[in-house]
Design a protein around this motif. Structure first.
Motif, PDB file in Angstrom:
ATOM      1  N   GLY A   1      38.444  28.846  60.686  1.00 21.11           N
ATOM      2  CA  GLY A   1      38.817  30.246  60.542  1.00 21.11           C
ATOM      3  C   GLY A   1      39.666  30.625  61.734  1.00 21.11           C
ATOM      4  O   GLY A   1      40.067  29.766  62.519  1.00 21.11           O
ATOM      5  N   THR A   2      39.949  31.888  61.864  1.00 25.07           N
ATOM      6  CA  THR A   2      40.770  32.320  62.995  1.00 25.07           C
ATOM      7  C   THR A   2      40.096  33.443  63.755  1.00 25.07           C
ATOM      8  O   THR A   2      39.293  34.202  63.200  1.00 25.07           O
ATOM      9  CB  THR A   2      42.174  32.786  62.545  1.00 25.07           C
ATOM     10  OG1 THR A   2      42.023  33.854  61.620  1.00 25.07           O
ATOM     11  CG2 THR A   2      42.966  31.665  61.918  1.00 25.07           C
TER      12      THR A   2
ATOM     13  N   GLY B   1      51.352  46.245  73.899  1.00 25.67           N
ATOM     14  CA  GLY B   1      50.247  45.731  73.106  1.00 25.67           C
ATOM     15  C   GLY B   1      50.595  44.366  72.534  1.00 25.67           C
ATOM     16  O   GLY B   1      51.648  44.176  71.940  1.00 25.67           O
ATOM     17  N   LEU B   2      49.685  43.404  72.721  1.00 24.82           N
ATOM     18  CA  LEU B   2      49.868  42.045  72.202  1.00 24.82           C
ATOM     19  C   LEU B   2      48.790  41.739  71.171  1.00 24.82           C
ATOM     20  O   LEU B   2      47.654  42.210  71.288  1.00 24.82           O
ATOM     21  CB  LEU B   2      49.768  41.008  73.322  1.00 24.82           C
ATOM     22  CG  LEU B   2      50.719  41.133  74.502  1.00 24.82           C
ATOM     23  CD1 LEU B   2      50.428  40.047  75.526  1.00 24.82           C
ATOM     24  CD2 LEU B   2      52.164  41.057  74.032  1.00 24.82           C
ATOM     25  N   ILE B   3      49.136  40.918  70.187  1.00 24.98           N
ATOM     26  CA  ILE B   3      48.177  40.423  69.209  1.00 24.98           C
ATOM     27  C   ILE B   3      48.452  38.951  68.958  1.00 24.98           C
ATOM     28  O   ILE B   3      49.613  38.533  68.906  1.00 24.98           O
ATOM     29  CB  ILE B   3      48.239  41.233  67.894  1.00 24.98           C
ATOM     30  CG1 ILE B   3      47.152  40.763  66.926  1.00 24.98           C
ATOM     31  CG2 ILE B   3      49.622  41.181  67.278  1.00 24.98           C
ATOM     32  CD1 ILE B   3      47.016  41.659  65.701  1.00 24.98           C
ATOM     33  N   GLY B   4      47.403  38.159  68.888  1.00 28.13           N
ATOM     34  CA  GLY B   4      47.548  36.728  68.628  1.00 28.13           C
ATOM     35  C   GLY B   4      46.318  36.175  67.942  1.00 28.13           C
ATOM     36  O   GLY B   4      45.293  36.864  67.834  1.00 28.13           O
ATOM     37  N   HIS B   5      46.423  34.944  67.467  1.00 27.30           N
ATOM     38  CA  HIS B   5      45.324  34.299  66.755  1.00 27.30           C
ATOM     39  C   HIS B   5      45.119  32.895  67.266  1.00 27.30           C
ATOM     40  O   HIS B   5      46.077  32.216  67.624  1.00 27.30           O
ATOM     41  CB  HIS B   5      45.598  34.284  65.247  1.00 27.30           C
ATOM     42  CG  HIS B   5      45.686  35.634  64.647  1.00 27.30           C
ATOM     43  ND1 HIS B   5      46.856  36.340  64.601  1.00 27.30           N
ATOM     44  CD2 HIS B   5      44.733  36.429  64.116  1.00 27.30           C
ATOM     45  CE1 HIS B   5      46.629  37.523  64.050  1.00 27.30           C
ATOM     46  NE2 HIS B   5      45.351  37.595  63.730  1.00 27.30           N
TER      47      HIS B   5
ATOM     48  N   THR C   1      38.414  40.751  70.897  1.00 30.75           N
ATOM     49  CA  THR C   1      38.420  39.409  70.329  1.00 30.75           C
ATOM     50  C   THR C   1      37.442  39.465  69.163  1.00 30.75           C
ATOM     51  O   THR C   1      36.289  39.836  69.343  1.00 30.75           O
ATOM     52  CB  THR C   1      37.956  38.365  71.364  1.00 30.75           C
ATOM     53  OG1 THR C   1      38.855  38.380  72.460  1.00 30.75           O
ATOM     54  CG2 THR C   1      37.916  36.975  70.756  1.00 30.75           C
ATOM     55  N   ARG C   2      37.950  39.132  67.963  1.00 31.49           N
ATOM     56  CA  ARG C   2      37.073  39.221  66.797  1.00 31.49           C
ATOM     57  C   ARG C   2      37.413  38.122  65.802  1.00 31.49           C
ATOM     58  O   ARG C   2      38.530  37.611  65.793  1.00 31.49           O
ATOM     59  CB  ARG C   2      37.178  40.580  66.118  1.00 31.49           C
ATOM     60  CG  ARG C   2      38.523  40.827  65.465  1.00 31.49           C
ATOM     61  CD  ARG C   2      38.564  42.172  64.741  1.00 31.49           C
ATOM     62  NE  ARG C   2      39.762  42.283  63.947  1.00 31.49           N
ATOM     63  CZ  ARG C   2      39.912  41.853  62.698  1.00 31.49           C
ATOM     64  NH1 ARG C   2      38.906  41.274  62.080  1.00 31.49           N
ATOM     65  NH2 ARG C   2      41.048  41.998  62.052  1.00 31.49           N
ATOM     66  N   GLN C   3      36.451  37.792  64.987  1.00 33.59           N
ATOM     67  CA  GLN C   3      36.700  36.819  63.932  1.00 33.59           C
ATOM     68  C   GLN C   3      37.582  37.488  62.886  1.00 33.59           C
ATOM     69  O   GLN C   3      37.251  38.549  62.361  1.00 33.59           O
ATOM     70  CB  GLN C   3      35.392  36.351  63.327  1.00 33.59           C
ATOM     71  CG  GLN C   3      35.571  35.230  62.345  1.00 33.59           C
ATOM     72  CD  GLN C   3      34.240  34.616  61.933  1.00 33.59           C
ATOM     73  OE1 GLN C   3      33.216  34.919  62.495  1.00 33.59           O
ATOM     74  NE2 GLN C   3      34.294  33.748  60.949  1.00 33.59           N
ATOM     75  N   ALA C   4      38.718  36.857  62.589  1.00 36.69           N
ATOM     76  CA  ALA C   4      39.670  37.444  61.654  1.00 36.69           C
ATOM     77  C   ALA C   4      39.556  36.853  60.261  1.00 36.69           C
ATOM     78  O   ALA C   4      39.841  37.522  59.277  1.00 36.69           O
ATOM     79  CB  ALA C   4      41.095  37.265  62.185  1.00 36.69           C
TER      80      ALA C   4
END
Length: 144
Positions: free
Chosen positions: A66-67, A137-141, A56-59
């Motif tokens: 922000g996201t 693998g999943l990615i989301g914002h 989990t990181r600031q994108a």
């Protein structure tokens, strides 16, 4: 909350997995050994599931918002009786991989993710089981 994304995506991934297995017209339907729930293995096929939050990181940063980027792995392990070959397990793995095709959007309770990759691993045989891992693998914002 940060943890909501992981909780909702695990629930949605389970729903997709259940639907994929149920759609199999001619394969034995394995039972599920869900992460954190009691399960007693039998001689019948089953699938173990583990949901691993990876990062989990600031994108991005904005003046008002922000996201945050979330990444997770749905680790599935198909478990089949020994001595029956790999065909049935591989066919079930193919159904699951088709259900989690890269680019698919998962959405639940205001949270969303995309399938970034599907990573089938080599099968291996031990005395009790034929084991075939598949990682998704999943990615989301989410907004800050």
């Amino acid at each position: 909350m940060l943890g909501d994304w992981y909780i909702e995506m695990q629930a949605e991934a389970r729903a997709v997995l259940i639907a994929a297995v149920a759609a199999s017209p001619d394969l034995p339907r394995p039972t599920f050994a869900w992460e954190g729930e009691r399960f007693t293995p039998t001689a019948d096929p089953f699938i173990t599931e583990t949901f691993r939050p990876d990062t989990t990181r600031q994108a991005s940063v904005g003046r008002a918002s922000g996201t945050i980027e979330h990444r997770a792995t749905v680790a599935l392990v198909l478990q089949y009786p020994p001595g029956e070959g790999t065909n049935t397990a591989r066919r079930m793995a193919t159904l699951i991989m088709d259900a989690f095709r890269p680019g698919r959007r998962l959405e639940r309770a205001g949270c969303a993710a995309w399938v970034e990759k599907v990573d089938p691993r080599p099968s291996y045989q031990d005395v009790d089981r034929l084991t075939l891992p598949v990682n998704i693998g999943l990615i989301g914002h989410t907004n800050l």
